[in-house]
Design a protein around this motif. Structure first.
Motif, PDB file in Angstrom:
ATOM      1  N   MET A   1       0.816  -1.193   0.000  1.00 52.03           N
ATOM      2  CA  MET A   1       0.000   0.000   0.000  1.00 52.03           C
ATOM      3  C   MET A   1       0.857   1.252   0.000  1.00 52.03           C
ATOM      4  O   MET A   1       0.330   2.323  -0.168  1.00 52.03           O
ATOM      5  N   GLY A   2       2.106   1.127   0.224  1.00 58.52           N
ATOM      6  CA  GLY A   2       2.980   2.293   0.187  1.00 58.52           C
ATOM      7  C   GLY A   2       3.103   2.992   1.526  1.00 58.52           C
ATOM      8  O   GLY A   2       2.489   2.607   2.509  1.00 58.52           O
ATOM      9  N   GLU A   3       3.895   4.032   1.533  1.00 58.52           N
ATOM     10  CA  GLU A   3       4.150   4.766   2.768  1.00 58.52           C
ATOM     11  C   GLU A   3       2.949   5.600   3.181  1.00 58.52           C
ATOM     12  O   GLU A   3       2.105   5.954   2.365  1.00 58.52           O
ATOM     13  N   VAL A   4       2.883   5.917   4.459  1.00 64.69           N
ATOM     14  CA  VAL A   4       1.822   6.765   4.995  1.00 64.69           C
ATOM     15  C   VAL A   4       2.189   8.214   4.710  1.00 64.69           C
ATOM     16  O   VAL A   4       3.252   8.675   5.105  1.00 64.69           O
ATOM     17  N   ARG A   5       1.303   8.929   4.050  1.00 66.56           N
ATOM     18  CA  ARG A   5       1.568  10.332   3.705  1.00 66.56           C
ATOM     19  C   ARG A   5       0.576  11.288   4.349  1.00 66.56           C
ATOM     20  O   ARG A   5       0.565  12.461   4.036  1.00 66.56           O
ATOM     21  N   ARG A   6      -0.273  10.772   5.229  1.00 70.55           N
ATOM     22  CA  ARG A   6      -1.255  11.628   5.880  1.00 70.55           C
ATOM     23  C   ARG A   6      -0.585  12.432   6.992  1.00 70.55           C
ATOM     24  O   ARG A   6       0.272  11.920   7.695  1.00 70.55           O
ATOM     25  N   PRO A   7      -0.986  13.690   7.159  1.00 71.94           N
ATOM     26  CA  PRO A   7      -0.417  14.498   8.244  1.00 71.94           C
ATOM     27  C   PRO A   7      -0.949  14.034   9.599  1.00 71.94           C
ATOM     28  O   PRO A   7      -1.998  13.399   9.678  1.00 71.94           O
ATOM     29  N   ASN A   8      -0.231  14.341  10.637  1.00 68.21           N
ATOM     30  CA  ASN A   8      -0.660  14.080  12.011  1.00 68.21           C
ATOM     31  C   ASN A   8      -0.901  12.604  12.312  1.00 68.21           C
ATOM     32  O   ASN A   8      -1.843  12.252  12.996  1.00 68.21           O
ATOM     33  N   SER A   9      -0.086  11.743  11.786  1.00 65.90           N
ATOM     34  CA  SER A   9      -0.241  10.322  12.063  1.00 65.90           C
ATOM     35  C   SER A   9      -0.148  10.075  13.556  1.00 65.90           C
ATOM     36  O   SER A   9       0.701  10.635  14.241  1.00 65.90           O
ATOM     37  N   CYS A  10      -1.050   9.264  14.093  1.00 59.22           N
ATOM     38  CA  CYS A  10      -1.096   9.018  15.537  1.00 59.22           C
ATOM     39  C   CYS A  10      -0.269   7.808  15.923  1.00 59.22           C
ATOM     40  O   CYS A  10       0.755   7.940  16.548  1.00 59.22           O
ATOM     41  N   TRP A  11      -0.729   6.616  15.586  1.00 62.45           N
ATOM     42  CA  TRP A  11      -0.024   5.402  15.981  1.00 62.45           C
ATOM     43  C   TRP A  11       0.090   4.448  14.813  1.00 62.45           C
ATOM     44  O   TRP A  11      -0.784   4.368  13.967  1.00 62.45           O
ATOM     45  N   SER A  12       1.159   3.722  14.791  1.00 62.90           N
ATOM     46  CA  SER A  12       1.352   2.619  13.853  1.00 62.90           C
ATOM     47  C   SER A  12       1.888   1.444  14.662  1.00 62.90           C
ATOM     48  O   SER A  12       2.740   1.618  15.536  1.00 62.90           O
ATOM     49  N   HIS A  13       1.352   0.271  14.396  1.00 60.32           N
ATOM     50  CA  HIS A  13       1.769  -0.933  15.108  1.00 60.32           C
ATOM     51  C   HIS A  13       2.045  -2.030  14.097  1.00 60.32           C
ATOM     52  O   HIS A  13       1.377  -2.115  13.067  1.00 60.32           O
ATOM     53  N   GLY A  14       3.017  -2.861  14.413  1.00 62.74           N
ATOM     54  CA  GLY A  14       3.333  -3.988  13.543  1.00 62.74           C
ATOM     55  C   GLY A  14       3.265  -5.301  14.297  1.00 62.74           C
ATOM     56  O   GLY A  14       3.492  -5.354  15.498  1.00 62.74           O
ATOM     57  N   LEU A  15       2.930  -6.355  13.578  1.00 64.16           N
ATOM     58  CA  LEU A  15       2.925  -7.700  14.127  1.00 64.16           C
ATOM     59  C   LEU A  15       4.091  -8.451  13.498  1.00 64.16           C
ATOM     60  O   LEU A  15       4.190  -8.540  12.268  1.00 64.16           O
ATOM     61  N   VAL A  16       4.977  -8.940  14.345  1.00 64.84           N
ATOM     62  CA  VAL A  16       6.178  -9.631  13.879  1.00 64.84           C
ATOM     63  C   VAL A  16       6.112 -11.089  14.311  1.00 64.84           C
ATOM     64  O   VAL A  16       5.775 -11.388  15.464  1.00 64.84           O
ATOM     65  N   ARG A  17       6.420 -11.976  13.387  1.00 61.29           N
ATOM     66  CA  ARG A  17       6.504 -13.401  13.713  1.00 61.29           C
ATOM     67  C   ARG A  17       7.812 -13.940  13.174  1.00 61.29           C
ATOM     68  O   ARG A  17       8.106 -13.788  11.987  1.00 61.29           O
ATOM     69  N   ASP A  18       8.593 -14.549  14.055  1.00 59.96           N
ATOM     70  CA  ASP A  18       9.902 -15.111  13.689  1.00 59.96           C
ATOM     71  C   ASP A  18      10.786 -14.079  12.990  1.00 59.96           C
ATOM     72  O   ASP A  18      11.474 -14.381  12.018  1.00 59.96           O
ATOM     73  N   GLY A  19      10.727 -12.832  13.461  1.00 61.63           N
ATOM     74  CA  GLY A  19      11.568 -11.781  12.917  1.00 61.63           C
ATOM     75  C   GLY A  19      11.067 -11.156  11.627  1.00 61.63           C
ATOM     76  O   GLY A  19      11.733 -10.303  11.051  1.00 61.63           O
ATOM     77  N   THR A  20       9.887 -11.564  11.161  1.00 64.13           N
ATOM     78  CA  THR A  20       9.332 -11.038   9.912  1.00 64.13           C
ATOM     79  C   THR A  20       8.064 -10.244  10.202  1.00 64.13           C
ATOM     80  O   THR A  20       7.181 -10.713  10.920  1.00 64.13           O
ATOM     81  N   LEU A  21       7.979  -9.050   9.646  1.00 66.85           N
ATOM     82  CA  LEU A  21       6.780  -8.230   9.788  1.00 66.85           C
ATOM     83  C   LEU A  21       5.662  -8.862   8.953  1.00 66.85           C
ATOM     84  O   LEU A  21       5.801  -9.009   7.743  1.00 66.85           O
ATOM     85  N   VAL A  22       4.572  -9.250   9.607  1.00 69.69           N
ATOM     86  CA  VAL A  22       3.483  -9.919   8.889  1.00 69.69           C
ATOM     87  C   VAL A  22       2.203  -9.090   8.849  1.00 69.69           C
ATOM     88  O   VAL A  22       1.251  -9.448   8.164  1.00 69.69           O
ATOM     89  N   GLY A  23       2.147  -7.971   9.582  1.00 71.20           N
ATOM     90  CA  GLY A  23       0.974  -7.114   9.534  1.00 71.20           C
ATOM     91  C   GLY A  23       1.235  -5.767  10.170  1.00 71.20           C
ATOM     92  O   GLY A  23       2.091  -5.636  11.032  1.00 71.20           O
ATOM     93  N   VAL A  24       0.486  -4.757   9.704  1.00 73.21           N
ATOM     94  CA  VAL A  24       0.600  -3.412  10.251  1.00 73.21           C
ATOM     95  C   VAL A  24      -0.772  -2.751  10.336  1.00 73.21           C
ATOM     96  O   VAL A  24      -1.651  -3.029   9.534  1.00 73.21           O
ATOM     97  N   THR A  25      -0.921  -1.876  11.323  1.00 70.79           N
ATOM     98  CA  THR A  25      -2.085  -1.008  11.427  1.00 70.79           C
ATOM     99  C   THR A  25      -1.586   0.420  11.582  1.00 70.79           C
ATOM    100  O   THR A  25      -0.492   0.647  12.087  1.00 70.79           O
TER     101      THR A  25
END
Length: 63
Positions: A1-25
């Motif tokens: 989906m590409g980088e976040v370009r919205r102003p005032n970003s609040c929080w971003s979280h990632g889910l990592v399994r075995d050292g690999t990023l498998v999801g983001v919010t």
């Protein structure tokens, strides 16, 4: 989906399994001034949910 370009970003979280990023919010302030009676100061919106597999989406959202 590409980088976040919205102003005032609040929080971003990632889910990592075995050292690999498998999801983001990512969240941000509301775009409109009010939505369903909530103002920008009262609410944030989940504007991005990405997961490596469809069955991981629910897991990425869990607290």
């Amino acid at each position: 989906m590409g980088e976040v370009r919205r102003p005032n970003s609040c929080w971003s979280h990632g889910l990592v399994r075995d050292g690999t990023l498998v999801g983001v919010t990512a969240t941000n302030r509301l775009i409109r001034e009010t939505v369903a009676g909530f103002s920008r100061n009262d609410a944030v919106e989940l504007f991005r949910l990405c997961a490596a597999r469809p069955d991981l989406s629910r897991l990425v959202l869990r607290p």
